[in-house]
Scaffold this active site. Structure first.
Site, short mmCIF file in Angstrom:
data_model
loop_
_atom_site.label_atom_id
_atom_site.label_comp_id
_atom_site.label_asym_id
_atom_site.label_seq_id
_atom_site.Cartn_x
_atom_site.Cartn_y
_atom_site.Cartn_z
CG HIS A 1 7.04 -11.47 -3.78
ND1 HIS A 1 5.67 -11.40 -3.62
CD2 HIS A 1 7.50 -10.22 -3.56
CE1 HIS A 1 5.34 -10.17 -3.30
NE2 HIS A 1 6.42 -9.42 -3.27
CG ASP B 1 2.67 -12.82 -3.81
OD1 ASP B 1 2.54 -11.70 -4.30
OD2 ASP B 1 3.79 -13.35 -3.61
N1 LIG Z 1 7.91 -8.88 -0.13
C1 LIG Z 1 6.87 -8.07 -0.18
O1 LIG Z 1 5.72 -8.49 -0.15
C2 LIG Z 1 7.06 -6.60 -0.27
C3 LIG Z 1 8.31 -6.09 -0.51
N2 LIG Z 1 8.52 -4.75 -0.54
C4 LIG Z 1 9.90 -4.29 -0.72
O2 LIG Z 1 10.34 -3.75 0.54
C5 LIG Z 1 11.36 -2.78 0.29
C6 LIG Z 1 11.06 -1.51 1.05
O3 LIG Z 1 9.92 -0.86 0.51
P1 LIG Z 1 9.46 0.54 1.12
O4 LIG Z 1 9.41 0.45 2.59
O5 LIG Z 1 8.24 0.92 0.37
O6 LIG Z 1 10.68 1.49 0.69
P2 LIG Z 1 11.14 2.86 1.39
O7 LIG Z 1 12.11 3.51 0.50
O8 LIG Z 1 9.94 3.62 1.83
O9 LIG Z 1 11.88 2.36 2.72
C7 LIG Z 1 13.06 1.64 2.69
C8 LIG Z 1 13.84 1.95 3.93
O10 LIG Z 1 15.04 1.19 3.89
C9 LIG Z 1 16.04 2.00 4.44
N3 LIG Z 1 17.37 1.53 4.07
C10 LIG Z 1 18.06 1.72 2.92
N4 LIG Z 1 19.28 1.17 3.02
C11 LIG Z 1 19.36 0.60 4.24
C12 LIG Z 1 20.36 -0.12 4.92
N5 LIG Z 1 21.54 -0.38 4.38
N6 LIG Z 1 20.09 -0.54 6.18
C13 LIG Z 1 18.90 -0.27 6.76
N7 LIG Z 1 17.91 0.41 6.16
C14 LIG Z 1 18.14 0.84 4.92
C15 LIG Z 1 15.74 3.40 3.90
O11 LIG Z 1 16.40 4.40 4.65
C16 LIG Z 1 14.23 3.44 4.04
O12 LIG Z 1 13.83 3.97 5.29
C17 LIG Z 1 11.40 -2.61 -1.23
O13 LIG Z 1 12.46 -3.35 -1.77
C18 LIG Z 1 10.07 -3.15 -1.68
O14 LIG Z 1 10.09 -3.58 -3.01
C19 LIG Z 1 7.50 -3.87 -0.33
C20 LIG Z 1 6.23 -4.33 -0.12
C21 LIG Z 1 5.90 -5.73 -0.10
O1 LIG Z 2 5.41 -4.91 -5.89
C1 LIG Z 2 6.23 -4.31 -5.19
O2 LIG Z 2 7.06 -3.51 -5.64
C2 LIG Z 2 6.24 -4.57 -3.73
C3 LIG Z 2 5.83 -5.96 -3.52
O3 LIG Z 2 6.62 -6.86 -3.53
C4 LIG Z 2 4.40 -6.22 -3.48
O4 LIG Z 2 3.58 -5.30 -3.25
O5 LIG Z 2 4.02 -7.39 -3.69
#
Ligand SMILES: NC(=O)C1=CN([C@@H]2O[C@H](COP(=O)(O)OP(=O)(O)OC[C@H]3O[C@@H](n4cnc5c(N)ncnc54)[C@H](O)[C@@H]3O)[C@@H](O)[C@H]2O)C=CC1
Ligand SMILES: O=C([O-])CC(=O)C(=O)O
Length: 358
Positions: free
Chosen positions: A234, A207
């Protein structure tokens, strides 16, 4: 309300950044310049990293969910971080390939891969910083809260592992909805008797990164010279950029404030990125090393408002979030935003707490 010419000009400039670059793009020179700068920074990082080759100094870091869209580029960025001596990559799928790929990089950190629940103990034992991007991401039309049903259980399981095998680690929670997953991790740690609020931090850096970028675009200056505090949480209206506290000091019209606030709050529907998670992890490691004056925004246990968790500026040190800064003076628009943010946040926090206490 009639749009002022200056506001229209600024908004047009910001909107133009939404267009994909074309070969005719007048900003091609900028892209080349940015690319050159990035390659120079990578080369600098590699050189500084080579000094710690062999993993003798630095911190032990685990990424849980390391094979995902955020996990893989985050693993790459952490492998390039000279403060990392050991990098553990854990996921329920694909970690052998991802680990082989990352481990060939000629930087100092030793990389090891771990696959599935039976290897969680080895992945976590001895870790000093654990970063959690495990879980499902949003699809178009979804809110972050729509991810709760799946991600709440994933974060609970991983937090139980952390409580058992590396209870003193600093934990960075990326998995959404952060407004609920941080309270979930806190409840798990409380039940295990290992909870230290200073060590549990929700990652809201994206953010701030977005706010810095969009405000810099509006002002026509380098984003690296801009610092925008973003407080609250967030998700949607809980993301509250304090545009009255931008550094360097500047002023915006009401229309610009509405436009920028909306864009920052909804940036996650445009694009998501691992870069911000790497910046935050690096700040935690510099804090662990004892560097002075490391300040980032993060969603932490807080007394800044009446809510038990809130994102604001925190000072990072050897024991985690060592100081939480007050919000500072808010203008009328921000005070109204704060009330909306608190209302939604209260529900999201309670949802996380109830998930564990039920
Ligand atoms: N806080 C932030 O700023 C952000 C948060 N996110 C969040 O991060 C998370 C991941 O996003 P992506 O990487 O794009 O998703 P993705 O689906 O590409 O990757 C998620 C990974 O988590 C793994 N996974 C699922 N269950 C698991 C478990 N029990 N133990 C270990 N690994 C496990 C999957 O196998 C996969 O490799 C989402 O919830 C997304 O919303 C994403 C971007 C920014
Ligand atoms: O928006 C989403 O789903 C992932 C996230 O938290 C971000 O990009 O800020």
């Amino acid at each position: 309300m009639e749009r002022s010419a200056e506001a229209s000009r600024r908004i047009a400039r910001i909107s133009s950044h939404l267009q994909p670059p074309s070969s005719q793009c007048p900003c091609d020179g900028d892209i080349e310049w940015t690319w050159k700068l990035m390659m120079e920074e990578i080369s600098l990082l590699r050189r500084s990293n080579c000094r710690s080759k062999g993993g003798a100094s630095g911190f032990k870091v685990a990424i849980l969910g390391a094979a995902g869209g955020i996990g893989q580029p985050l693993a790459l960025l952490m492998k390039m971080n000279p403060l990392v001596s050991v990098l553990h990559l854990y996921d329920v799928v694909n970690t052998p390939g991802v680990t082989a790929d990352i481990s060939h990089m000629d930087t100092g950190a030793v990389v090891r891969g771990f696959l599935g629940q039976p290897q969680l103990e080895s992945a976590l034992t001895g870790m000093e910083l654990v970063i959690i991007p495990a879980g499902v991401p949003r699809k178009p039309g979804m809110t972050r809260d729509d991810l709760f049903n799946i991600n709440a259980g994933i974060v609970r399981t991983l937090s139980e592992g952390i409580a058992k095998w590396c209870p003193n680690a600093i934990v960075n929670v990326i998995s959404n909805p952060v407004n609920s997953t941080v309270p979930i991790a806190a409840e798990v740690f409380k039940q295990a008797g290992t909870y230290d609020p200073k060590r549990l931090l929700g990652v809201t850096t994206l953010d701030v990164v977005r706010a810095n970028t969009f405000v810099a675009e509006a002002l026509g200056i380098d984003p690296r010279e801009v610092s925008v505090p973003v407080v609250g949480g967030h998700a949607g209206v809980t993301i509250l950029p304090l545009l009255s506290q931008v550094n360097p000091p500047c002023s915006f019209t009401t229309e610009e404030i509405r436009y920028l606030t909306d864009r920052i709050q909804n940036g996650g529907t445009e694009v998501v990125e691992a870069y911000a998670a790497a910046i935050f992890a690096d700040a935690c490691l510099r804090g662990l090393r004892g560097d002075a004056g490391i300040v980032e925004c993060s969603f932490v246990a807080s007394q800044v408002t009446e809510l038990p968790f809130f994102a604001s500026k925190v000072r990072l040190g050897r024991s985690g979030a060592e100081e939480i800064f007050p919000l500072g003076p808010l203008n009328e628009f921000e005070r109204a935003g704060l009330e909306k943010a608190k209302k939604e946040l209260a529900g999201s926090i309670q949802k996380g707490v109830s998930f564990i206490r039920k």
